[in-house]
Design a protein around this motif. Structure first.
Motif, short mmCIF file in Angstrom:
data_model
loop_
_atom_site.label_atom_id
_atom_site.label_comp_id
_atom_site.label_asym_id
_atom_site.label_seq_id
_atom_site.Cartn_x
_atom_site.Cartn_y
_atom_site.Cartn_z
N ILE A 30 28.08 -10.30 -3.33
CA ILE A 30 29.11 -9.24 -3.30
C ILE A 30 30.45 -9.81 -2.85
N ARG B 76 38.62 -12.19 4.92
CA ARG B 76 37.30 -11.62 5.12
C ARG B 76 36.31 -12.72 5.55
N GLU C 141 28.19 1.92 -0.86
CA GLU C 141 27.09 1.20 -0.23
C GLU C 141 27.40 -0.30 -0.11
N LEU C 142 27.85 -0.89 -1.21
CA LEU C 142 28.01 -2.35 -1.24
C LEU C 142 29.44 -2.81 -1.06
N SER C 143 30.40 -1.95 -1.29
CA SER C 143 31.78 -2.44 -1.23
C SER C 143 32.80 -1.35 -0.91
N PRO C 144 32.61 -0.70 0.26
CA PRO C 144 33.58 0.33 0.64
C PRO C 144 35.00 -0.23 0.78
N HIS C 145 35.10 -1.53 1.13
CA HIS C 145 36.42 -2.16 1.24
C HIS C 145 37.17 -2.09 -0.08
N ILE C 146 36.44 -2.25 -1.21
CA ILE C 146 37.11 -2.22 -2.52
C ILE C 146 37.61 -0.81 -2.81
N ILE D 39 38.65 5.97 11.91
CA ILE D 39 39.42 4.78 11.52
C ILE D 39 40.86 5.15 11.19
N LEU E 221 37.85 -3.57 8.14
CA LEU E 221 39.20 -3.03 8.19
C LEU E 221 40.04 -3.80 9.18
N LYS F 203 24.33 -4.39 -7.97
CA LYS F 203 23.65 -3.22 -7.40
C LYS F 203 22.33 -2.95 -8.15
N ILE G 276 27.11 -2.83 3.36
CA ILE G 276 28.25 -3.65 3.75
C ILE G 276 29.34 -2.75 4.29
N PHE H 189 47.50 -8.51 0.19
CA PHE H 189 46.19 -8.25 -0.39
C PHE H 189 45.37 -9.54 -0.53
N PHE I 192 40.51 -5.63 -10.61
CA PHE I 192 39.45 -4.75 -10.12
C PHE I 192 38.36 -4.45 -11.15
N GLU J 258 44.62 2.35 -1.72
CA GLU J 258 45.89 1.80 -1.23
C GLU J 258 46.83 1.40 -2.38
N ALA K 14 32.18 6.87 -4.32
CA ALA K 14 30.74 7.02 -4.08
C ALA K 14 29.99 5.81 -4.63
N ASN K 15 30.40 5.35 -5.82
CA ASN K 15 29.74 4.17 -6.41
C ASN K 15 29.93 2.92 -5.56
N LEU K 16 31.03 2.87 -4.85
CA LEU K 16 31.35 1.67 -4.07
C LEU K 16 30.87 1.77 -2.62
N ASP L 187 33.23 -1.90 5.56
CA ASP L 187 34.62 -2.30 5.34
C ASP L 187 35.09 -3.09 6.56
N ARG M 289 38.73 1.19 -0.59
CA ARG M 289 39.97 1.30 0.18
C ARG M 289 41.13 0.60 -0.53
N TYR M 290 40.89 -0.61 -1.07
CA TYR M 290 41.96 -1.32 -1.77
C TYR M 290 42.50 -0.48 -2.94
N ILE M 291 41.59 0.17 -3.65
CA ILE M 291 42.00 0.95 -4.82
C ILE M 291 42.89 2.13 -4.40
#
Lengths: 268, 268, 268
Positions: free
Chosen positions: A104, A194, B41-46, B11, A143, A127, A139, A186, A116, B52, B37-39, A141, B48-50
């Motif tokens: 990931i 990270r 579990e594995l990539s909440p950081h992504i 946060i 932050l 996934k 995983i 970014f 993206f 932002e 929602a899709n992100l 964030d 957030r980037y979107i």
């Protein structure tokens, strides 16, 4: 070990084939058997080429198996149009030792380089693979303190790219200062800062993503400099580019090697 | 408005995040919630980037929301391998004000730049979205007088590209005159002469299609000149290129900005 | 022949349209009707452009129909993200005379130029088409004597690329000798030494694969030289590049034609 994948017992296969066969049977038997079965009717020769590649290039000790699979998964992510092969290599990457979290993370690292959408599609595939294998990870964030993101980014840019990064920012100052800010914040403030991958791993992923896309020679130049800067040697940089050719073809790799040669000569 | 998308209430999200969240919740709540929602579990950081990105770049008033979505849909059409994101942006484009006919027209405009197959695939996706939304439109062929197509094309080429277009034709005269004819007839006699999009919109779409593909610097040069010629200013050209980076990554945009800088300097 | 595809009987279609319509109705009626039906509602104009392309470019006798479909299938294979159109052209290619074995072989020939994954995906599509048509073929691995592969490859490289191939190898000697070996062994010792396609056909496929990817100008230069060397003339080289534009768009073809012009001038 007997020859277990060869199409016919009577054929004398090359040493590369035999080494590749052994590697693949030891690590991902069902995976390689599936590939060869699909090719058996219309293109058994292509199956042979693939096994030979693993014997010839993949086993070269200049890079580890996990480094090679990081490169491969990054190249396939940035190519964007090979989901079947990307899925295979996510599975194979775990067979040779990549942690799901590292997969990931390396996909995340391609975002500044190939955008993206391709990263999101790669994560969807990962996934799927994790679900099929019953792997559960979550995983968080990471932050960072948004107030310091510019400062963090500038320090990281200096650490990774040195003067070559500064030159990119300066070239943007007159025409697109917002773009310079975005790259600092970014690419370096967020992505490069990270955890989970170290600087060498990030540069291998970067080289793969840039090589796979083609046409990114100016950025390859900066990031080959950076690769040497963070501790990869020239042979490893070349080997990282060579690892890409089965996925990208020779032309993109030849162009990347040509850029590398210029960087190496410039350093002398 | 309360913070409705943030992963955890405690946060402190960036200003860009808060602006992006508000924009997305106001325009396409179910769309952004689906992405996150899709992100999750594995990539909440992504995720957030979107959000932002939408807060940081998308809300810059140099370009309107509809101009930005024309650029985005064109970039994704020409990238060709991101149907999920293209579908999302066809939906989002309508949320921010694009008419279905405009979406078909901007996809049509990419044909001379990235070919028929990618445009056909984008139109299939648009058709699917329209069907899901119960939108019924019928578009007629704007059949021009075939006898005058060369004349129409040459006049339109002169209007859009000026001397830079003429230079392209001249460079082809000795080696591939048929190609020069095809570009005049098809790109300018047919595509650029169609109604529904104006010259500025067509140049934004052109810049996005060329930037997304990479390696089209000579054509970018001609069409950045053309963009200024039809009334976009330098800041808007740069902003159009910046709008592409989440979809293409930074390297292609850096190369396009570098070409733009050369054009701007040449004009002075 | 009456006008059988025209959207409305009363419209005066161009000569190119009428020629294209006749060609397509004579060779692949159900195929073109399917394409136009899909486009009828939202983009009948695009259907007209496609038919006109067949009338205008495809019927030019500088290249045969089978040569044109080899080029098209190679371009779509290397583009990688247009499976629907690739499937259509595999079917159409057989309608105009390509043997199933030739289709597999030309896809195989793209491997050194655009990598394994895209070739594997194209072969999967071909397999699907063959199954739908009830075509059964079995292709054997043409296993060359592995002991002589280097020798075979060097001789073939000399035959096809001449001094330009040697220059590529020499440029790699100091920085990536393994890559030089791989190109000799794999591209020339294996792929170019296979039967079923002759040298001219292989160069047409090579030009298409390189043009479709973009950013491969150095390799295009070598292989345009090689195309002339194996007996294609300058007009045929240009025509092969023109055959690509509906699939790649004009910019990639313009860049390839520009490279061809340099090669032609250099030869004088």
């Amino acid at each position: 070990m007997g020859r277990r994948l060869s199409p016919e017992g009577g054929i004398q296969m090359s040493d590369a084939y035999n080494k590749g066969e052994q590697l693949l049977m030891d690590t991902y038997e069902e995976g390689i058997k599936g590939v060869l079965a699909n090719l058996s009717e219309l293109s058994p020769h292509i199956g042979r080429y693939i096994v030979e590649f693993f014997g010839q290039v993949f086993t070269n000790p200049l890079l580890s198996f996990t480094q090679r699979e990081m490169i491969t998964i990054a190249a396939l992510t940035s190519l964007g149009d090979c989901p079947g092969q990307l899925k295979w290599h996510i599975q194979f990457g775990m067979k040779v030792g990549l942690a799901p979290e590292e997969i990931i993370e390396l996909i995340t690292h391609t975002i500044p380089f190939s955008g993206f959408p391709r990263a999101l599609n790669a994560i969807s595939l990962a996934k799927l693979v994790f679900e099929e294998l019953g792997i559960q990870i979550a995983i968080q964030d990471e932050l960072l303190n948004a107030g310091n993101i510019r400062e963090t980014g500038l320090a990281k840019l200096q650490e990774i790219d040195g003067e070559h990064g500064t030159q990119v920012l300066e070239s943007l100052a007159g025409v697109a200062p917002v773009l310079a800010d975005q790259i600092v914040d970014f690419t370096f403030g967020e992505i490069y800062s990270r955890s989970l991958l170290d600087a060498k791993q990030r540069q291998l992923v970067t080289l793969a993503s840039l090589t796979a896309q083609g046409g990114c020679e100016p950025q390859l130049r900066v990031h080959i400099h950076a690769a040497l800067r963070v501790g990869l040697n020239e042979q490893q940089v070349i080997e990282a580019l060579l690892q890409c050719y089965p996925y990208t073809g020779f032309p993109k790799v030849l162009n990347a090697v040509s850029t590398a040669r210029q960087v190496f000569e410039h350093q002398k």
